[in-house]
Design a protein around this motif. Structure first.
Motif, mmCIF file in Angstrom:
data_model
loop_
_atom_site.group_PDB
_atom_site.id
_atom_site.type_symbol
_atom_site.label_atom_id
_atom_site.label_comp_id
_atom_site.label_asym_id
_atom_site.label_seq_id
_atom_site.Cartn_x
_atom_site.Cartn_y
_atom_site.Cartn_z
ATOM 1 N N GLY A 141 38.121 16.392 67.806
ATOM 2 C CA GLY A 141 38.121 15.731 66.504
ATOM 3 C C GLY A 141 36.857 15.929 65.693
ATOM 4 N N LYS A 142 36.098 16.967 65.996
ATOM 5 C CA LYS A 142 34.828 17.170 65.291
ATOM 6 C C LYS A 142 35.046 17.478 63.811
ATOM 7 N N THR A 143 36.004 18.358 63.491
ATOM 8 C CA THR A 143 36.242 18.735 62.101
ATOM 9 C C THR A 143 36.761 17.552 61.291
ATOM 10 N N THR A 144 37.698 16.816 61.847
ATOM 11 C CA THR A 144 38.206 15.636 61.154
ATOM 12 C C THR A 144 37.090 14.628 60.925
ATOM 13 N N LEU A 145 36.225 14.485 61.912
ATOM 14 C CA LEU A 145 35.096 13.574 61.777
ATOM 15 C C LEU A 145 34.152 14.028 60.667
ATOM 16 N N ALA A 146 33.895 15.330 60.598
ATOM 17 C CA ALA A 146 33.013 15.853 59.554
ATOM 18 C C ALA A 146 33.610 15.630 58.165
ATOM 19 N N ARG A 147 34.903 15.841 58.026
ATOM 20 C CA ARG A 147 35.565 15.619 56.741
ATOM 21 C C ARG A 147 35.566 14.138 56.371
ATOM 22 N N LYS A 148 35.679 13.274 57.377
ATOM 23 C CA LYS A 148 35.660 11.836 57.111
ATOM 24 C C LYS A 148 34.279 11.398 56.624
ATOM 25 N N VAL A 149 33.219 11.994 57.179
ATOM 26 C CA VAL A 149 31.870 11.693 56.714
ATOM 27 C C VAL A 149 31.734 12.049 55.241
ATOM 28 N N LEU A 150 32.230 13.228 54.875
ATOM 29 C CA LEU A 150 32.147 13.676 53.488
ATOM 30 C C LEU A 150 32.952 12.760 52.572
ATOM 31 N N ILE A 215 26.667 19.626 55.789
ATOM 32 C CA ILE A 215 27.543 19.480 56.950
ATOM 33 C C ILE A 215 27.992 20.879 57.364
ATOM 34 N N LEU A 216 27.505 21.354 58.509
ATOM 35 C CA LEU A 216 27.864 22.672 59.037
ATOM 36 C C LEU A 216 28.887 22.453 60.142
ATOM 37 N N ASP A 217 30.130 22.690 59.821
ATOM 38 C CA ASP A 217 31.234 22.365 60.724
ATOM 39 C C ASP A 217 31.631 23.581 61.542
ATOM 40 N N GLY A 218 31.524 23.466 62.867
ATOM 41 C CA GLY A 218 31.972 24.533 63.763
ATOM 42 C C GLY A 218 30.944 25.622 63.977
ATOM 43 N N PHE A 219 29.725 25.251 64.394
ATOM 44 C CA PHE A 219 28.700 26.268 64.633
ATOM 45 C C PHE A 219 29.160 27.285 65.662
ATOM 46 N N ASP A 220 29.945 26.873 66.654
ATOM 47 C CA ASP A 220 30.383 27.787 67.699
ATOM 48 C C ASP A 220 31.292 28.888 67.165
ATOM 49 N N GLU A 221 31.792 28.733 65.932
ATOM 50 C CA GLU A 221 32.669 29.744 65.352
ATOM 51 C C GLU A 221 31.939 30.719 64.442
ATOM 52 N N LEU A 222 30.624 30.598 64.347
ATOM 53 C CA LEU A 222 29.845 31.589 63.600
ATOM 54 C C LEU A 222 29.890 32.915 64.347
ATOM 55 N N LEU A 223 30.236 33.969 63.670
ATOM 56 C CA LEU A 223 30.425 35.266 64.306
ATOM 57 C C LEU A 223 29.205 36.150 64.116
ATOM 58 N N TRP A 224 28.051 35.681 64.580
ATOM 59 C CA TRP A 224 26.872 36.530 64.531
ATOM 60 C C TRP A 224 26.465 36.849 65.960
ATOM 61 N N GLY A 225 25.793 37.967 66.111
ATOM 62 C CA GLY A 225 25.371 38.414 67.416
ATOM 63 C C GLY A 225 24.045 37.801 67.801
ATOM 64 N N ILE A 263 25.606 18.930 62.098
ATOM 65 C CA ILE A 263 26.192 20.137 62.684
ATOM 66 C C ILE A 263 27.187 19.730 63.751
ATOM 67 N N THR A 264 28.370 20.326 63.727
ATOM 68 C CA THR A 264 29.345 20.128 64.793
ATOM 69 C C THR A 264 29.483 21.420 65.567
ATOM 70 N N THR A 265 29.656 21.304 66.876
ATOM 71 C CA THR A 265 29.741 22.498 67.712
ATOM 72 C C THR A 265 30.372 22.147 69.052
ATOM 73 N N ARG A 266 30.865 23.173 69.725
ATOM 74 C CA ARG A 266 31.299 23.011 71.112
ATOM 75 C C ARG A 266 30.077 23.022 72.030
ATOM 76 N N PRO A 267 30.165 22.379 73.186
ATOM 77 C CA PRO A 267 29.012 22.371 74.096
ATOM 78 C C PRO A 267 28.590 23.762 74.538
ATOM 79 N N THR A 268 29.531 24.704 74.633
ATOM 80 C CA THR A 268 29.184 26.044 75.105
ATOM 81 C C THR A 268 28.247 26.771 74.160
#
Length: 1006
Positions: A141-150, A215-225, A263-268
């Motif tokens: 529920g991280k994304t929904t939580l971020a949108r609720k904050v906004l 609000i940076l939502d989904g840091f784990d989905e950034l596609l940088w090396g 910032i929201t992210t997965r633990p990995t």
């Protein structure tokens, strides 16, 4: 106009800091106040209105396409707690605190509220945080939580008067944006967050960065090396750079350092995120409590009675109730249940696994009318699966229209499962598509493998990334593999055939079983073992699980949640093989809160304690005779858990031979039940109750069981159980009566010299069977050594004596050596590490080594023996009667002279096989001397451990020696001849000499 020029202009136009403030909570006045600050009358108010308009609704992804729900009404409160910076740091804190007790008392693992995320902690010194990281697993529920904050900020109910502007950045879309300047980037983000607000007042924003929240939502989905995440020099704001460069500067506070970040992210992804941040404040999203789960059902099912029926179905299934802890799974399940109820069917109670829930959800979307044609043809579904697999293989989360066309798809076909976003690229807008959650992409990728039926997907060229965890760690198996196991079951295959209307390939379980066998042979750690059990659990086929569990010799996992426990017990119950099992409950997540608040009870947070495991394992494993060793640790076992365990131990067919209950909060109240079980059990021979507050009263009950003629206990470990000399008074007579007890560890208990004297009374008895006695950290001095010497001289059966970390001193050891030299002494292993010894006692020890009944293992680490002491020891080591095979002299103050002495010992002590010289400053010359000793024909050394310690090494230097094996042992494989290499590369410190590794010691400077 450059960024500096914009900032200077904004500073001139900005109002003074003491401008009139609007009352907190007054949205209109707050908007006017913000407008005054920005210099653009009405823009901030209009921006808030547009944000509310855009983020007020959520698209409901169910069979009725295009349905929307109100976020404010649909949102269900999530449980937030303070979190650790990264998984590895969490493990470090656990070890430093000594187990679960320390973790439960961690101050920052407590419930928190959204309103206080950016407030200074009243119990901690420091200023309010400006960087907050919300971590949580996929679908929590991280994304929904971020949108609720906004949304709440725009409504004036959250952080009123604190932030003038809040930006929402969807991290999965960052890579498709063209190079931009900072001003262009902020303008774009403002337009994306609040479209139609008008021209962005960028100069005013830059003038007051402390009034901005990103609000940076989904840091784990950034596609940088990895190279893109390295911190670089500060880039002028007027220069155009890739957005990821600006993001990196924003995260590192090199760009707008006064601004706040959420910032929201997965633990990995925490290990990648941590180096980029400056003093982050972490919280963990733990999903729903039980009350919130019920509230979610009430909001999801508006029709009267539907929520009650759905909730009753979930409560009847313990696994489903646990899975609803994750909001995404709760949403998927509710969607399937609503479809079934609308068709007039009773809510299904058989969807036990994640795969089953996803298949049911997919079926409800593809074929909402079971008797009608599928909404998506089989070819379209195959194309969707192929698209997902390609994305997984290429590590992509977003796709263009040409990607859809390449897989035979169009936007209309995939609109049910993909979401479309418009992104500006130079002068045009481009459509980008993605699965509305990454777990669905993983599910379709697994479905692709099942539909295509490759012979060996785990070795198929080009598919390594698909079947590799997101973080690249072996212990991190992606959901794709779990789904692959779940889809291999006959029940899931039948459901898929019904859904797509054509046959689904079978027989993949043979391939999966082979893969499980390979993984088990590698000796996986606790984390990966649990992941493998999750894979088996997904099949829900006991026969397949039985065959797969036969590949394991031991199962060691850490049970963190109720779901972990259910998975472990399901697989263990299905096993028919003899297993050694260790289950540790770390109390992580909601289990580690350390509170007894009604809202945080185990039943509500989805935690799983060891007492639950005992209940689930009760009787099942004993009847099947498949469990030989059981280890439970780091959790409160409780009265009920201990009762179930003791009842099972008394069963005639219980095969348990070894039981470990470490740090399970056992007290004297449990000891009586366990004592009765010991009197009855015919198989239990090893018991470890270390780190439990048994105290003298509980220990006395256990010792009473040792006197029983039917007690078979051979090994008893009671480290740090709060025992005193009173326990020794009770145990002493028992040692002379017990027919089986051979191994006893009483370390880390304040027994004192008098307590050891009482023990020696039992050890002197001719009927005493004890062979190993460990008394480390027991507060002993030289006063107890005469008693121990008398025991040794009388010919007791004692073979191993551990006295480390006691202040025996030289005089105590000299007294002890009197017993060691006695002709009837049988001792073979002696540990005197950290006993405050000097070279003054080495002559006495040397006389013991030259005796006819010389000991075989001698541990003297952590004592100030120095080179003089080693020279004294060498006399005994070189004596023909010496039988020492293992010698440890770590941190003994040795230098080059000590190495010269030991080099002579290597060639003249044929019994010596293992030598540990770690943490001694021997220098390069000492290394060479040892090398010459290893080359001598008489050297029989097999293991040399030499690693640098706190005294350092030759600062960046290392040297290698190539030593001919000759007569000084055998190379790897046991064959004569060959070469053994001493070097820094390719081998780990402490490897056997036959694969000789010597890590560089010290350059000679202390």
């Amino acid at each position: 106009m450059g960024l500096r020029r914009l900032w200077e202009l904004a500073r001139k136009e900005a109002p003074p800091p003491d401008a009139v403030e609007a009352p907190s909570g007054d949205t209109s006045q707050s908007g006017n106040k913000a407008s005054a600050r920005t210099g653009e009358p009405g823009h901030a108010e209009k921006y808030r209105a547009q944000v509310r308009k855009k983020f007020q609704v959520l698209e409901e992804r169910n069979a009725r396409l295009g349905e929307w729900v109100d976020l404010s009404q649909h949102y269900t409160r999530l449980l937030l707690v303070r979190g650790h910076a990264s998984p590895w740091r969490r493990e470090q804190e656990l070890l430093a605190s000594g187990g679960l007790h320390g973790l439960l008392r961690e101050e920052h693992r407590r419930p928190i509220e959204l309103q206080t995320l950016f407030d200074a902690d009243a119990e901690e010194a420091g200023s309010p945080p400006t960087t907050v990281v919300l971590q949580g697993v996929a679908g929590i529920g991280k994304t929904t939580l971020a949108r609720k904050v906004l949304l709440d900020w725009a409504a004036g109910t959250l952080y009123p008067g604190r932030f003038d502007y809040v930006f929402y950045v969807n991290c999965r879309t960052v890579e498709v944006v063209a190079p931009l300047s900072v001003a262009e980037l902020l303008s774009g983000w403002l337009e994306d967050t609040g479209p139609g607000s008008g021209p962005a007042p960028v100069p005013a924003l830059l003038a007051r960065p402390e009034r901005l929240l990103f609000i940076l939502d989904g840091f784990d989905e950034l596609l940088w090396g990895p190279q893109a995440q390295e911190a670089g020099p500060r880039v002028p704001g007027e220069q155009r750079q890739q957005v990821d460069v600006h993001l990196r500067s924003l995260l590192g506070k090199r760009l707008l350092p006064e601004a706040s970040l959420l910032i929201t992210t997965r633990p990995t992804a925490l290990e990648k995120l941590q180096p980029l941040l400056e003093r982050p404040w972490l919280a963990e999203v733990l999903g729903f409590r039980a009350s919130e789960r019920r509230a979610y059902f009430d909001k999801y099912f508006p029709a009267p009675g539907q929520a009650d029926r759905a909730w009753a179905a979930v409560q009847a299934n313990k696994v489903l109730f646990t899975m609803c802890f994750v909001p995404l799974v709760c949403w998927v399940l509710c969607t399937g249940l609503r479809q079934q109820m609308e068709r007039g069917e009773a809510p299904a109670q058989s969807a036990r696994t994640t795969t089953a829930v996803y298949v049911a959800f997919l079926s409800s979307l593809v074929r909402p009318d079971r008797h009608g044609p599928p909404r998506i043809p089989a070819a379209g579904l195959r194309g969707l699966c192929s698209l997902a697999a390609t994305g997984q293989r290429e590590r992509r989360l977003w796709f263009r229209e040409r990607d859809l066309a390449r897989h035979g798809l169009d936007a209309a076909t995939v609109s049910t499962f993909l979401q479309m976003d418009q992104f500006q690229h130079e002068a045009e807008c481009r459509a980008t598509y993605s699965f509305f959650h990454s777990t669905f992409q993983e599910f379709f990728a697994a479905l692709f493998l099942v539909m295509e039926r490759p012979r060996w997907p785990f070795r198929r060229p080009g598919w390594g990334l698909l079947l590799k965890g997101p973080s690249g760690l072996q212990a991190d198996l992606p959901l794709t593999i779990r789904f692959l196991f779940g889809l291999s079951s006959r029940e899931r295959a039948d459901a898929l055939e019904t859904m797509v209307g054509e046959p689904v390939p079978r027989g993949s379980q043979r391939v999966l079983l082979r893969w499980i066998r390979e993984q088990a042979a590698q000796g996986p750690g606790r984390a990966k073992t649990l992941e493998l059990l999750y894979c088996l659990f997904e099949t829900q086929e006991p026969e397949f699980v039985r065959r797969a569990m036969g590949c394991f010799r031991e199962v060691k996992v850490r049970v963190r949640t109720r779901m972990d426990g259910l998975v472990a017990t399901f697989c263990l119950r299905a096993s028919r093989s003899t297993l050694a099992v260790e289950l540790d409950g770390l109390g992580s997540g909601a289990a580690g809160l350390g509170f007894q608040e009604p809202g945080l009870a185990d039943q509500e947070t989805g935690t799983y304690s060891l007492k639950d495991i005992c209940q689930d394992l009760s009787s099942g494993l004993w009847v099947q005779r498949s469990l030989s060793e059981l280890g439970l640790g780091e959790d409160a076992l409780g009265d009920s858990g201990m009762r179930w365990l003791c009842e099972d131990l008394q069963r005639p067919r219980c095969p348990l031979q070894s039981l470990r209950l470490l740090n399970c909060w056992l007290t004297s109240d449990f000891a009586e039940s366990l004592s009765c079980a010991l009197n009855v059990s015919h198989t239990l021979t090893s018991l470890d109750l270390s780190y439990n507050p048994l105290e003298d009263q509980g220990a006395a009950l256990l010792f009473r069981a040792l006197e029983h003629p039917r007690c078979r206990l051979q090994k008893l470990c009671l480290k740090k159980c709060h025992l005193t000399e009173k326990s020794c008074e009770n145990l002493g007579p028992v040692l002379g009566v017990s027919r089986t007890l051979q191994w006893l560890d009483l370390g880390f208990n304040v027994l004192g010299d008098r307590g050891v004297g009482l023990l020696c009374g039992g050890l002197r008895q001719a009927t005493c069977q004890l062979q190993t006695l460990r008394l480390g950290n027991c507060g002993l001095t030289c006063q107890c050594c005469l008693d121990l010497a008398s025991v040794l001289s009388l010919g007791a059966r004692l073979l191993c004596l551990f006295l480390r970390n006691n202040a025996l001193g030289d005089s105590g050891v000299q007294q002890l050596c009197q017993g060691l030299r006695a002709p009837r002494c049988r001792l073979r292993e002696l540990s005197l590490a950290n006993c405050r010894l000097t070279h003054a006692c080495c002559a006495s020890i040397s006389s013991v080594l030259s005796a006819s009944n010389s000991i075989e293992s001698l541990f003297l680490s952590g004592n100030d023996l120095e080179d003089v002491g080693i020279q004294e020891l060498a006399r005994g080591l070189r004596h023909p009667n010496c039988k020492v095979q293992e010698l440890k002299v770590q941190m003994c103050g040795l230098t080059r002279l000590g190495c010269e002495t030991l080099a002579l010992v290597l060639s003249s002590c044929p019994s010596l096989r293992q030598l540990d010289l770690s943490n001694n400053c021997v220098g390069e010359e000492g290394t060479k001397l040892l090398g010459r000793g290893l080359l001598q024909p008489g050297c029989r050394l097999q293991s040399l451990k030499w690693v640098p310690g706190h005294r350092g090494g030759p600062k960046g230097r290392g040297w290698g020696l190539c030593i001919s094996a000759g007569c000084s042992g055998h190379p790897a494989g046991g064959r004569e001849g060959g070469r053994r290499e001493v070097g820094r590369e390719g081998r780990e410190p402490g490897a056997p000499l036959r694969q000789l590794w010597i890590s560089a010691g010290c350059s000679g400077q202390p």
